[in-house]
Design a protein around this motif. Structure first.
Motif, PDB file in Angstrom:
ATOM      1  N   GLY A   1      63.459  19.043  30.271  1.00 40.90           N
ATOM      2  CA  GLY A   1      64.776  19.126  29.653  1.00 40.90           C
ATOM      3  C   GLY A   1      65.274  17.754  29.253  1.00 40.90           C
ATOM      4  O   GLY A   1      64.810  16.735  29.778  1.00 40.90           O
ATOM      5  N   TRP A   2      66.220  17.726  28.317  1.00 34.52           N
ATOM      6  CA  TRP A   2      66.875  16.469  27.936  1.00 34.52           C
ATOM      7  C   TRP A   2      67.660  15.929  29.128  1.00 34.52           C
ATOM      8  O   TRP A   2      67.958  16.678  30.065  1.00 34.52           O
ATOM      9  CB  TRP A   2      67.794  16.698  26.734  1.00 34.52           C
ATOM     10  N   ASP A   3      68.055  14.655  29.081  1.00 33.17           N
ATOM     11  CA  ASP A   3      68.571  14.012  30.295  1.00 33.17           C
ATOM     12  C   ASP A   3      69.890  14.585  30.806  1.00 33.17           C
ATOM     13  O   ASP A   3      70.269  14.330  31.945  1.00 33.17           O
ATOM     14  CB  ASP A   3      68.623  12.480  30.149  1.00 33.17           C
TER      15      ASP A   3
ATOM     16  N   SER B   1      64.327  11.431  28.352  1.00 35.63           N
ATOM     17  CA  SER B   1      65.471  10.517  28.331  1.00 35.63           C
ATOM     18  C   SER B   1      65.776  10.117  26.896  1.00 35.63           C
ATOM     19  O   SER B   1      65.009   9.381  26.277  1.00 35.63           O
ATOM     20  CB  SER B   1      65.126   9.281  29.173  1.00 35.63           C
ATOM     21  N   TRP B   2      66.891  10.598  26.358  1.00 33.33           N
ATOM     22  CA  TRP B   2      67.221  10.302  24.953  1.00 33.33           C
ATOM     23  C   TRP B   2      68.467   9.448  24.811  1.00 33.33           C
ATOM     24  O   TRP B   2      68.599   8.679  23.875  1.00 33.33           O
ATOM     25  CB  TRP B   2      67.346  11.601  24.142  1.00 33.33           C
ATOM     26  N   ARG B   3      69.432   9.589  25.768  1.00 37.10           N
ATOM     27  CA  ARG B   3      70.650   8.768  25.670  1.00 37.10           C
ATOM     28  C   ARG B   3      70.344   7.427  26.325  1.00 37.10           C
ATOM     29  O   ARG B   3      70.832   7.113  27.404  1.00 37.10           O
ATOM     30  CB  ARG B   3      71.808   9.483  26.355  1.00 37.10           C
TER      31      ARG B   3
ATOM     32  N   VAL C   1      62.288  13.417  15.536  1.00 37.31           N
ATOM     33  CA  VAL C   1      62.600  13.545  14.113  1.00 37.31           C
ATOM     34  C   VAL C   1      63.540  14.750  13.957  1.00 37.31           C
ATOM     35  O   VAL C   1      63.095  15.893  13.828  1.00 37.31           O
ATOM     36  CB  VAL C   1      61.315  13.711  13.273  1.00 37.31           C
ATOM     37  N   TRP C   2      64.848  14.462  14.057  1.00 39.49           N
ATOM     38  CA  TRP C   2      65.884  15.495  13.860  1.00 39.49           C
ATOM     39  C   TRP C   2      66.155  15.594  12.365  1.00 39.49           C
ATOM     40  O   TRP C   2      66.263  14.571  11.677  1.00 39.49           O
ATOM     41  CB  TRP C   2      67.162  15.099  14.603  1.00 39.49           C
ATOM     42  N   THR C   3      66.311  16.824  11.868  1.00 38.55           N
ATOM     43  CA  THR C   3      66.225  16.979  10.414  1.00 38.55           C
ATOM     44  C   THR C   3      67.513  17.423   9.718  1.00 38.55           C
ATOM     45  O   THR C   3      67.458  17.976   8.620  1.00 38.55           O
ATOM     46  CB  THR C   3      65.091  17.968  10.057  1.00 38.55           C
TER      47      THR C   3
ATOM     48  N   LEU D   1      63.533   5.068  19.407  1.00 36.98           N
ATOM     49  CA  LEU D   1      62.554   6.114  19.091  1.00 36.98           C
ATOM     50  C   LEU D   1      63.154   7.318  18.360  1.00 36.98           C
ATOM     51  O   LEU D   1      62.533   8.371  18.318  1.00 36.98           O
ATOM     52  CB  LEU D   1      61.840   6.566  20.373  1.00 36.98           C
ATOM     53  N   TYR D   2      64.345   7.179  17.777  1.00 38.02           N
ATOM     54  CA  TYR D   2      64.873   8.268  16.955  1.00 38.02           C
ATOM     55  C   TYR D   2      64.606   7.941  15.490  1.00 38.02           C
ATOM     56  O   TYR D   2      65.239   7.052  14.901  1.00 38.02           O
ATOM     57  CB  TYR D   2      66.368   8.472  17.221  1.00 38.02           C
ATOM     58  N   PHE D   3      63.682   8.686  14.903  1.00 33.84           N
ATOM     59  CA  PHE D   3      63.280   8.398  13.536  1.00 33.84           C
ATOM     60  C   PHE D   3      64.178   9.104  12.513  1.00 33.84           C
ATOM     61  O   PHE D   3      63.884   9.106  11.312  1.00 33.84           O
ATOM     62  CB  PHE D   3      61.802   8.758  13.316  1.00 33.84           C
TER      63      PHE D   3
ATOM     64  N   GLY E   1      68.805  21.834  27.079  1.00 28.87           N
ATOM     65  CA  GLY E   1      69.748  21.410  28.108  1.00 28.87           C
ATOM     66  C   GLY E   1      70.736  20.351  27.651  1.00 28.87           C
ATOM     67  O   GLY E   1      71.646  19.995  28.392  1.00 28.87           O
ATOM     68  N   ASP E   2      70.569  19.842  26.416  1.00 27.36           N
ATOM     69  CA  ASP E   2      71.444  18.768  25.928  1.00 27.36           C
ATOM     70  C   ASP E   2      72.711  19.335  25.296  1.00 27.36           C
ATOM     71  O   ASP E   2      72.742  20.478  24.848  1.00 27.36           O
ATOM     72  CB  ASP E   2      70.704  17.908  24.887  1.00 27.36           C
ATOM     73  N   GLU E   3      73.724  18.502  25.245  1.00 26.79           N
ATOM     74  CA  GLU E   3      74.911  18.728  24.429  1.00 26.79           C
ATOM     75  C   GLU E   3      75.453  20.152  24.535  1.00 26.79           C
ATOM     76  O   GLU E   3      75.647  20.827  23.527  1.00 26.79           O
ATOM     77  CB  GLU E   3      74.593  18.399  22.959  1.00 26.79           C
ATOM     78  N   ALA E   4      75.693  20.602  25.777  1.00 27.75           N
ATOM     79  CA  ALA E   4      76.264  21.938  25.987  1.00 27.75           C
ATOM     80  C   ALA E   4      77.718  21.778  26.427  1.00 27.75           C
ATOM     81  O   ALA E   4      77.979  21.482  27.590  1.00 27.75           O
ATOM     82  CB  ALA E   4      75.461  22.699  27.033  1.00 27.75           C
TER      83      ALA E   4
HETATM   84  C1  ACM Z   1      69.454  15.180  21.380  1.00 23.21           C
HETATM   85  O1  ACM Z   1      69.301  14.289  20.540  1.00 23.21           O
HETATM   86  N1  ACM Z   1      70.552  15.909  21.387  1.00 23.21           N
HETATM   87  C2  ACM Z   1      68.453  15.456  22.388  1.00 23.21           C
END
Ligand code: ACM
Length: 510
Positions: A358-360, A375-377, A450-452, A400-402, A308-311
């Motif tokens: 879903g993402w925020d 909640s990420w933003r 952990v986004w890669t 919390l974003y590694f 649901g994020d960044e669409a």
């Molecule tokens: C995200 O970092 N786009 C959830």
């Protein structure tokens, strides 16, 4: 009194809810016997075997399993109340571990493992009563940007469980790769699991070209099931994520008929956000429901994450079909169209007994009635959702974003950006002060991501995740009052020693 007490004698991470130091030590020796309360119970047998393995590895002695042992692992109704709780009693004569469920016993075994690791032949006597602060203690892994083999996924789960985290968020689909076999739609992996090459260097810092190397891979359904079982044996729930309506270019490369424009599309070879999103058509919903049906067959847990994020809304603004739906459904704009999209998916998941996460961004245009928000933003989305009576998971990127740098970028391998040193993660408080006590009950717990994009190897994933996961573990498990940076720092060397022994390529704190 023992001469050494507290963190130095008991270097545990996360710190337990209550710990009474005791005098003396329990000596592990060849033939020390481990007994269980029910010999026919498969969970107990497995836990006894797990403990025996730890004793062999850490103390270098072979323990036995059988009746009448000095070490007992027992399911007992008078054990501490609450899911995942346990009590561990160590005296010079015996070790007794009790819990009401196998997950509690698993955590007791992990605590004992840490004590043995720190002091292998002479385990310090103690009485520990322990239970987690939060029911959701999550760690995420993006396997879309880079694919990692199933053996690494298991190792990742094993490690997070060692520190009493209990939710593995498996981010399975991305613009750059679709990673889960779906039998009804085989092109998702035949086409969507592969990209022809990958951008070199940082995507926002001028072109350095492409590497010309095909990258990809996917998990078969059998492998994914194997991961679910492996995780469950360690008290870990697997949260699958299937992204919609954005971050879906790999799926659209395979099935362009679910896009808003004709295509064709290629699996994305650079980072950042694609304009292409699923169309809000009936055909798309049939497709997504077909995908989610197979996802639900593999993953038994209550929650399914739908992204649901960044669409971006550009394609929907330009699409007459999307605009027709906005008119027909009396929606105000494309944000409400996304909300309508997510509500439809939620109805489908709820009808199948599942809950949507879903993402925020799913707050924009109105939350689906039963949705749980990640909640990420920052924390604003989580606060707003909790105030509306929705459950939330707190994953604010600042703390919390590694994938963020953990120290001066000048001396660190290339990362996406940001700056999240372990101290910041450790200081993070998951219950925002803006919430009343009742609203705060909706905070299920924290999760780190952990986004890669900039982690092409398993070594790099471990370098970015550890040791920050240790700070997350204490934030998620220990009481707020117990959280103390100096105490944590004094216990850190023991935990790093454990990582060292396990061959984890963690970042060594300076
Ligand atoms: C995200 O970092 N786009 C959830």
């Amino acid at each position: 009194m023992a001469t050494v007490t507290g963190p130095a004698r008991y270097p545990l991470i996360p710190w337990p809810r209550s710990l009474e130091a005791r005098d003396g030590t329990f000596a592990l020796a060849a033939g020390t016997r481990i007994s269980t309360s029910e010999e026919g119970n498969a969970d107990l047998r497995r836990l006894a075997g797990l403990l025996r393995g730890y004793i062999t590895d850490l103390a270098g002695v072979d323990a036995d399993i059988g009746p009448g042992g000095a070490i007992t692992i027992a399911l007992r109704s008078d054990a501490p109340a609450g899911e995942e709780a346990y009590r561990l009693d160590i005296s010079p004569e015996r070790i007794e571990l009790v819990a009401r469920d196998a997950r509690g016993l698993f955590y007791g075994v992990q605590t004992l493992r840490q004590l043995i690791a720190a002091s292998p032949k002479a385990i310090p006597a103690v009485r520990i009563e322990d239970a987690p602060r939060f029911p959701w203690r999550g760690l995420h892994l993006d396997v879309g940007r880079h694919f990692f083999p199933v053996e690494f996924i298991k190792r990742y789960i094993d490690l997070l469980a060692t520190f009493k985290l209990n939710t593995f968020h498996w981010h399975l689909t991305e613009d750059q790769g679709w990673r889960l076999e779906i039998k009804k739609y085989p092109k998702l992996t035949e086409v969507g699991a592969w990209r022809k090459e990958t951008i070199v260097g940082h995507a926002r810092r001028g072109p350095k070209g492409y590497d010309g190397i095909r990258h990809g891979g996917f998990y078969t359904q059998d492998q994914a099931l194997e991961v679910v079982v492996y995780a469950a044996e360690r008290g870990v729930t697997v949260l699958p994520e299937i992204e919609m309506p954005g971050h879906s270019l790999a799926a659209l490369a395979a099935y362009p008929e679910y896009a808003n424009v004709p295509g064709p599309f290629e699996v994305r070879t650079t980072w950042g956000i694609s304009e292409e999103v699923f169309s809000p058509s009936e055909a798309t919903f049939t497709f997504l429901e077909g995908v989610l049906r197979e996802v639900m067959d593999i993953f038994p847990n209550a929650f399914i994450h739908i992204g649901g994020d960044e669409a971006p809304k550009k394609r929907w603004k330009e699409s007459s079909a999307a605009q027709e739906i906005i008119k027909r459904e009396k929606l105000r704009d494309e944000d409400e169209l996304q909300s309508w999209f997510i509500r439809r998916i939620e109805r489908f998941l709820n009808a199948n007994g599942r809950r949507l996460v879903g993402w925020d961004e799913i707050l924009e245009g109105g939350l689906a009635p039963h949705a749980t928000v990640m909640s990420w933003r920052g924390t604003k989305g989580g606060i707003a959702a909790a105030k509306q009576g929705h459950d939330v998971v707190m994953a604010p990127q600042e703390d919390l974003y590694f994938d963020h740098y953990q120290a001066d970028p000048e001396h660190e391998p290339l990362a996406i950006g940001g700056m999240t040193p372990i101290e910041d993660t450790y200081a993070y408080e998951p219950i925002p002060s803006e919430l009343t006590a009742d609203e705060a009950k909706h905070v299920l717990g924290p999760e780190a991501c952990v986004w890669t994009e900039y982690m092409p190897t398993t070594e790099q994933v471990e370098y970015m995740a550890y040791p920050r996961v240790l700070a997350l573990a204490e934030v998620a498990w220990s009481t707020r009052e117990a959280r103390d940076w100096e105490s944590f720092r004094s216990r850190l060397p023991a935990a790093l020693g454990m990582l060292e022994r396990l061959g984890v390529r963690y970042r060594k704190p300076l």
